[in-house]
Design a protein around this motif. Sequence first.
Motif, PDB file in Angstrom:
ATOM      1  N   LEU A  85       1.027  -0.877  -0.367  1.00 49.19           N
ATOM      2  CA  LEU A  85      -0.083   0.494  -0.149  1.00 49.19           C
ATOM      3  C   LEU A  85       0.690   0.960  -0.128  1.00 49.19           C
ATOM      4  O   LEU A  85       1.833   1.382   0.675  1.00 49.19           O
ATOM      5  CB  LEU A  85      -1.283  -0.143   1.853  1.00 49.19           C
ATOM      6  CG  LEU A  85      -2.123  -1.036   1.599  1.00 49.19           C
ATOM      7  CD1 LEU A  85      -2.704  -0.970   2.608  1.00 49.19           C
ATOM      8  CD2 LEU A  85      -3.047  -0.956  -0.105  1.00 49.19           C
ATOM      9  N   ALA A  86       0.208   2.568  -0.651  1.00 51.94           N
ATOM     10  CA  ALA A  86       0.801   3.424  -0.342  1.00 51.94           C
ATOM     11  C   ALA A  86       0.372   4.458   0.702  1.00 51.94           C
ATOM     12  O   ALA A  86      -0.857   4.384   0.842  1.00 51.94           O
ATOM     13  CB  ALA A  86       0.831   4.272  -2.129  1.00 51.94           C
ATOM     14  N   TYR A  87       0.958   5.886   1.674  1.00 50.41           N
ATOM     15  CA  TYR A  87       0.398   5.946   2.025  1.00 50.41           C
ATOM     16  C   TYR A  87       0.592   7.619   2.095  1.00 50.41           C
ATOM     17  O   TYR A  87       1.928   8.039   1.551  1.00 50.41           O
ATOM     18  CB  TYR A  87       1.323   5.243   3.672  1.00 50.41           C
ATOM     19  CG  TYR A  87       1.031   3.747   3.899  1.00 50.41           C
ATOM     20  CD1 TYR A  87      -0.441   3.392   4.578  1.00 50.41           C
ATOM     21  CD2 TYR A  87       1.736   3.221   3.896  1.00 50.41           C
ATOM     22  CE1 TYR A  87      -0.389   2.083   5.488  1.00 50.41           C
ATOM     23  CE2 TYR A  87       1.240   1.743   3.973  1.00 50.41           C
ATOM     24  CZ  TYR A  87       0.423   1.355   4.542  1.00 50.41           C
ATOM     25  OH  TYR A  87       0.025   0.236   4.679  1.00 50.41           O
ATOM     26  N   SER A  88      -0.170   7.901   2.871  1.00 49.38           N
ATOM     27  CA  SER A  88      -0.001  10.038   2.766  1.00 49.38           C
ATOM     28  C   SER A  88       0.475  10.563   4.080  1.00 49.38           C
ATOM     29  O   SER A  88       1.778  11.251   4.632  1.00 49.38           O
ATOM     30  CB  SER A  88      -0.870  10.735   1.968  1.00 49.38           C
ATOM     31  OG  SER A  88      -0.908  11.710   2.264  1.00 49.38           O
ATOM     32  N   HIS A  89      -0.319  10.392   5.085  1.00 46.17           N
ATOM     33  CA  HIS A  89      -0.176  11.446   6.116  1.00 46.17           C
ATOM     34  C   HIS A  89      -0.660  10.118   7.622  1.00 46.17           C
ATOM     35  O   HIS A  89      -1.666   9.276   7.338  1.00 46.17           O
ATOM     36  CB  HIS A  89      -1.555  11.925   7.044  1.00 46.17           C
ATOM     37  CG  HIS A  89      -1.564  13.497   5.138  1.00 46.17           C
ATOM     38  ND1 HIS A  89      -1.484  13.421   4.890  1.00 46.17           N
ATOM     39  CD2 HIS A  89      -1.382  14.399   6.037  1.00 46.17           C
ATOM     40  CE1 HIS A  89      -1.523  14.591   3.682  1.00 46.17           C
ATOM     41  NE2 HIS A  89      -1.742  15.402   4.372  1.00 46.17           N
ATOM     42  N   TYR A  90       1.356  10.336   8.026  1.00 46.81           N
ATOM     43  CA  TYR A  90       1.217   8.793   8.882  1.00 46.81           C
ATOM     44  C   TYR A  90       2.714   8.875   9.927  1.00 46.81           C
ATOM     45  O   TYR A  90       2.929   9.965  10.169  1.00 46.81           O
ATOM     46  CB  TYR A  90       1.250   7.369   7.585  1.00 46.81           C
ATOM     47  CG  TYR A  90       2.214   7.093   7.561  1.00 46.81           C
ATOM     48  CD1 TYR A  90       3.596   6.808   7.992  1.00 46.81           C
ATOM     49  CD2 TYR A  90       1.832   7.674   6.173  1.00 46.81           C
ATOM     50  CE1 TYR A  90       5.095   7.032   7.135  1.00 46.81           C
ATOM     51  CE2 TYR A  90       3.398   7.718   5.407  1.00 46.81           C
ATOM     52  CZ  TYR A  90       4.218   7.439   5.725  1.00 46.81           C
ATOM     53  OH  TYR A  90       5.805   7.055   4.399  1.00 46.81           O
ATOM     54  N   ARG A 193       3.957  14.204   6.842  1.00 45.15           N
ATOM     55  CA  ARG A 193       2.400  14.938   7.216  1.00 45.15           C
ATOM     56  C   ARG A 193       2.104  15.125   5.305  1.00 45.15           C
ATOM     57  O   ARG A 193       2.204  16.084   4.742  1.00 45.15           O
ATOM     58  CB  ARG A 193       2.207  15.911   7.783  1.00 45.15           C
ATOM     59  CG  ARG A 193       1.987  15.772   8.732  1.00 45.15           C
ATOM     60  CD  ARG A 193       2.141  17.062  10.024  1.00 45.15           C
ATOM     61  NE  ARG A 193       1.612  16.126  11.364  1.00 45.15           N
ATOM     62  CZ  ARG A 193       0.331  15.797  11.651  1.00 45.15           C
ATOM     63  NH1 ARG A 193      -0.400  15.714  11.053  1.00 45.15           N
ATOM     64  NH2 ARG A 193       0.738  15.118  13.064  1.00 45.15           N
ATOM     65  N   GLY A 194       1.849  14.118   3.904  1.00 41.38           N
ATOM     66  CA  GLY A 194       1.932  14.035   2.746  1.00 41.38           C
ATOM     67  C   GLY A 194       2.699  15.172   2.107  1.00 41.38           C
ATOM     68  O   GLY A 194       4.247  14.730   1.830  1.00 41.38           O
ATOM     69  N   ASN A 195       2.829  16.355   1.586  1.00 43.90           N
ATOM     70  CA  ASN A 195       3.640  17.311   0.852  1.00 43.90           C
ATOM     71  C   ASN A 195       3.635  18.427   1.759  1.00 43.90           C
ATOM     72  O   ASN A 195       4.612  19.205   1.624  1.00 43.90           O
ATOM     73  CB  ASN A 195       3.429  17.569  -0.402  1.00 43.90           C
ATOM     74  CG  ASN A 195       4.112  18.702  -1.323  1.00 43.90           C
ATOM     75  OD1 ASN A 195       3.757  19.811  -1.453  1.00 43.90           O
ATOM     76  ND2 ASN A 195       5.092  18.158  -1.833  1.00 43.90           N
ATOM     77  N   ASP A 196       3.342  18.352   3.191  1.00 38.34           N
ATOM     78  CA  ASP A 196       3.556  19.775   3.915  1.00 38.34           C
ATOM     79  C   ASP A 196       4.769  19.059   4.425  1.00 38.34           C
ATOM     80  O   ASP A 196       5.714  20.372   4.612  1.00 38.34           O
ATOM     81  CB  ASP A 196       2.195  19.575   4.520  1.00 38.34           C
ATOM     82  CG  ASP A 196       1.151  19.688   4.323  1.00 38.34           C
ATOM     83  OD1 ASP A 196       1.347  20.651   3.002  1.00 38.34           O
ATOM     84  OD2 ASP A 196      -0.011  19.539   4.138  1.00 38.34           O
ATOM     85  N   LEU A 260      -2.992   9.270  10.113  1.00 37.37           N
ATOM     86  CA  LEU A 260      -2.619  10.813  10.318  1.00 37.37           C
ATOM     87  C   LEU A 260      -3.812  11.154   9.618  1.00 37.37           C
ATOM     88  O   LEU A 260      -4.524  12.014   9.623  1.00 37.37           O
ATOM     89  CB  LEU A 260      -1.998  11.458  11.230  1.00 37.37           C
ATOM     90  CG  LEU A 260      -0.313  11.279  11.561  1.00 37.37           C
ATOM     91  CD1 LEU A 260       1.232  11.991  11.415  1.00 37.37           C
ATOM     92  CD2 LEU A 260      -1.122  11.015  12.956  1.00 37.37           C
ATOM     93  N   GLU A 261      -4.390  10.504   8.444  1.00 37.88           N
ATOM     94  CA  GLU A 261      -5.171  10.314   8.216  1.00 37.88           C
ATOM     95  C   GLU A 261      -6.737  11.236   8.125  1.00 37.88           C
ATOM     96  O   GLU A 261      -7.220  10.641   9.268  1.00 37.88           O
ATOM     97  CB  GLU A 261      -6.163   9.619   6.678  1.00 37.88           C
ATOM     98  CG  GLU A 261      -4.757   9.045   5.942  1.00 37.88           C
ATOM     99  CD  GLU A 261      -4.387  10.238   4.661  1.00 37.88           C
ATOM    100  OE1 GLU A 261      -5.023  10.781   4.441  1.00 37.88           O
ATOM    101  OE2 GLU A 261      -3.180   9.668   4.057  1.00 37.88           O
TER     102      GLU A 261
END
Length: 263
Positions: A85-90, A193-196, A260-261
């Motif tokens: 799986l891919a993840y973004s906010h975690y 936190r994603g792209n932040d 953290l989604e």
Amino acid sequence: MIHLFRSAAIALAAALALSNVAADESKWISLFNGKDLAGWTIKIAKRPLGENFANTFQVEDGILKVSYDGYDKFDSQYGHLFTNLAYSHYILRMEYRFTGRMMEDAPKYVNLNSGVMLHAQPPQSMRFDQGFPSSLEMQFLADEGKGPRSTGNLCTPGTHVEMGGELITKHIVKSSAPTFPAEEWVRAEVEVRGNDEIIHRINGVEVLRYQRPQLDAACKIAPASDIVEAGGDVMLGYGHIALQAEGQPVWFRKIELMSLEKK
């Protein structure tokens, strides 16, 4: 009477704190089941997708081990074990420990060197002989006996980041972490936190943070040009997590993730 109320208040606060900790602990999920490589995909340079060449990635006694016992020579066969799986906010946490010696024909920098790749491209999109995925690496290092060698650094195969609004183009950004002995278990944590923003922590202490990860189409280490030319987003907001095997035996355990989604 005042002392009784104060003691009761302290006891209640302590109970609430323990309750919050327990609640937070319940939010963690294990990415590694301690038994096999279910949920992960292997890609080793010069080897087909999914081939665990020479049993590079092994599971023993609840530990995920990178081993080179089955290799005659390394031959630039850099490997990575990707989450399916891919993840973004975690928040990702794990423990690592170096063991044994690096492969003799591997580059010298490989000595007591490994890491975890963040926002990594899918293994299916990598070239057959590609050594590293376009990603952000939280680099793990140990003491070589040659002076300070911080762990928890940032390496940027196929990527750039920003720090304080400034674009950082150098390949390695050092952290403020101390130097650890090779055989010691070290707890690494990274908040993504994603792209932040992304924050590295070692043994619970923040050692590095950076912002706005992005692809570097000119990079030769990991050809992000393939992704850019295919229409991929230059700004990285999500991707796979990958454990590294680059010629040095290393062990991983307690690999856990807290999402953290927003729900």
